[in-house]
Write an enzyme that holds these catalytic residues in place. Structure first.
Site, PDB file in Angstrom:
ATOM      1  N   SER A 217      35.299  39.951  34.351  1.00 41.80           N
ATOM      2  CA  SER A 217      36.227  38.826  34.209  1.00 41.80           C
ATOM      3  C   SER A 217      35.759  37.795  33.189  1.00 41.80           C
ATOM      4  O   SER A 217      36.552  36.966  32.762  1.00 41.80           O
ATOM      5  CB  SER A 217      36.458  38.142  35.557  1.00 41.80           C
TER       6      SER A 217
ATOM      7  N   LYS B  65      32.944  31.907  36.678  1.00 45.91           N
ATOM      8  CA  LYS B  65      34.128  31.423  35.963  1.00 45.91           C
ATOM      9  C   LYS B  65      33.738  30.282  35.030  1.00 45.91           C
ATOM     10  O   LYS B  65      32.682  29.686  35.161  1.00 45.91           O
ATOM     11  CB  LYS B  65      35.207  30.931  36.941  1.00 45.91           C
TER      12      LYS B  65
END
Length: 180
Positions: free
Chosen positions: A46, A92
């Site tokens: 990700s 993230k």
């Protein structure tokens, strides 16, 4: 003639003296690892291409994690507990800070989401393979466990994290108190 400065110590006394010295450092090292700095491994894709750019996924990035500072800025890469499953850790990038108004990205309907006080908006760099604030909304800073500050391995990519490589168009409107 025997040297008067050399003490005749038994193996047992030297061993226990060293053992006590090492044992005194264990709590200090544990505190540092749990609350100041540690090394982690980035899993998943990700955050490509910033982390794990290789497609084979056999070589994962080892990173330096800073746990002491709780001041998060746009562009910081953070480790956080998933709001959906607190046992799971996510990696993230912070794209919005408190008082920002964020524009969600497709496939979600176009909408504006305010980031409340004590929260951040996080997204993965690889938007098509990321479960992030576009799904679960702004994240409490209390869920953030560390800030990624450097890649340690592979050595060919070792160095500080690029905080400028994020989606600059992610912030729709900056709040007054968040602009620095």
């Amino acid at each position: 003639m025997a040297n008067p400065f050399v003490r005749n110590q038994s193996f047992k006394s030297v061993f226990f003296k060293n053992l006590v010295g090492i044992t005194l450092w264990v709590p200090v090292l544990m505190f540092v690892e749990q609350h100041v700095v540690s090394v982690g491994t980035i899993e998943g894709r990700s955050m490509k291409p910033a982390f794990n750019p290789e497609t084979n996924m056999l070589q994962r990035d080892r990173v330096l994690l800073w746990k002491w500072n709780k001041d998060y800025k746009r562009g910081d890469v953070v480790i956080l507990r998933s709001p959906e499953n607190p046992e799971e850790l996510l990696v993230k990038r912070v794209l919005g800070v408190e008082y920002d108004i964020m524009k969600t990205r497709p496939p979600k309907k176009l909408s504006l989401v305010p980031v409340p006080e004590g929260h951040v908006w996080v997204e993965g760099d690889e938007q098509f393979h990321s479960i992030d604030s576009n799904k679960f909304g702004p994240v409490s800073t209390g869920l953030i466990t560390a800030k990624v500050i450097a890649i340690l391995f592979p050595f060919s990519r070792a160095g500080r994290i690029d905080h400028e490589g994020f989606r600059k168009n992610a912030v729709f409107l900056s709040g007054k108190r968040s602009v620095k």
